[in-house]
Enzyme design. Structure first.
Site: not given
Ligand code: ADP
Ligand code: TRP
Length: 333
Positions: A113, A197, A200
């Protein structure tokens, strides 16, 4: 004997998708009959990315309705909003005193992140696993059903729980372990964009609330190739992903039919996608209907959130009493 405790949660950052359902929520529903379950909506965790107040509240409502529509039963499990259980924030503060910069900085999801959003490397992001550990151990949970991507966060929770026990010479927190209802490894639901995968942030998700038209459009756009040229050849990733999705939502004779066509080099991807879209729609349509009707029932949602918070508070305040006693926080009055 009291039942073993299960806890899990999802951040409200958008609508739930098939990955969330088959990777996490399906397990929640399967566990609620046999364990003392706590399922919550991790709204405080979602603040690391600074949602607007309207978006935050809207997403919490949405996920609450979606939990219920998927079959989490408020009479069996406690369903609550993380921010309604402020005891968690107290435990988070105490755990932070024994969480070290080095170990937090080494966490894969923190590094990921921080790399993706270098302008928003905030302290909440750094201590994300500490808050997650507080969520888990405040109910002294034994099991935490989550997808594979949460494994490292769960290991950190194990570490923080053991460290607290060791530091205060207590056996307060059990070791929280991973769990899937069928004992199999957590599954990874693929996206339709060829690799990786469903997620969102990947922008490739089929949501439980999607309309049949949305779903048909998304599935028809799925990446494929020009087709097999030799019988029984191995399926490349985009094709395997279509079959993986089919394995999740379609009947076995349908899967066998297309598998056979593929192996004989006679597959028409258009036909397969049409079938896959209809099978996804058959699965999601009743859930979608329930989401819509639950969202219209404010009173029901308010009751669920209130009762869930009450059940969660009962368990959390018992733990916090022990925690304060062990730490030496004693009231004069
Ligand atoms: P997203 O990846 O869409 O942001 P989250 O990270 O909020 O989803 O995940 C919520 C829960 O759903 C976690 O337990 C996670 O492991 C699970 N999950 C998310 N995507 C998938 C997927 N594609 N396959 C299996 N489980 C998933
Ligand atoms: N980190 C989890 C996710 O992104 C959400 C979460 C927060 C959680 N606290 C938790 C999951 C405690 C399980 C247990 O999906």
């Amino acid at each position: 004997m009291s039942k073993q405790v299960v806890l899990s949660g999802i951040r409200p950052t958008g609508n739930l998708h098939l990955g969330n359902y088959f990777g996490a929520v399906r397990n929640f529903v399967a566990m609620q009959d046999n364990y003392r379950c706590y399922f919550f909506i991790a709204d405080i965790h979602s603040l690391t990315t600074h949602p607007t107040p309207e978006n935050l509240h809207g997403s919490v409502r949405q996920v609450l309705a979606e939990y219920l529509a998927c079959g989490i039963d408020p009479d069996k499990a406690a369903i609550y909003i993380q921010s309604d259980l402020t005891e968690t924030l107290e435990l988070y503060t105490y755990l932070n005193m024994n969480a070290y910069l080095g170990e937090l900085e080494r966490t894969t999801s923190f590094k990921d992140k921080a790399r993706k959003n270098p302008d928003n490397v905030n302290a909440g992001l750094l201590t994300y696993p500490v808050l997650m550990a507080a969520d888990i151990i405040i109910h002294r949970a034994n099991y935490v059903p989550v997808g594979k991507d949460q494994e490292q966060n769960l290991e950190m929770a194990v570490k923080f729980a053991a460290r607290f026990n060791r530091m205060y010479g207590a056996e307060l927190f059990p070791k929280p372990g991973p769990f899937t209802y069928d004992g199999k490894d957590p599954i990874k639901v693929p996206g339709l964009d060829g690799s990786g995968k469903m997620g969102k942030s990947e922008g490739n998700a089929i949501n439980l609330i999607d309309t049949p038209e949305d779903i048909r459009k998304k599935v028809m756009r799925a990446v494929t190739d020009s087709g097999p040229t030799t019988p029984n050849q191995q399926k490349p990733e985009p094709i395997q992903n279509l079959f993986t999705l089919m394995n999740i939502v379609s009947k076995s004779d349908v899967i066998a039919f297309f598998d056979d066509k593929y192996n004989n080099c006679r597959i028409r991807y258009g036909d397969m996608k049409k079938q896959l879209a209809e099978d996804i729609i058959a699965f999601t349509a009743p859930i979608r209907e329930r989401i819509v009707s639950i969202l219209a029932d404010e009173a029901f949602m308010a009751r669920v959130a209130r009762e869930g918070a009450e059940k969660a508070r009962e368990s959390a305040s018992a733990t916090m009493k022990e925690v304060r006693k062990l730490i030496g926080i004693r009231r004069f009055f």
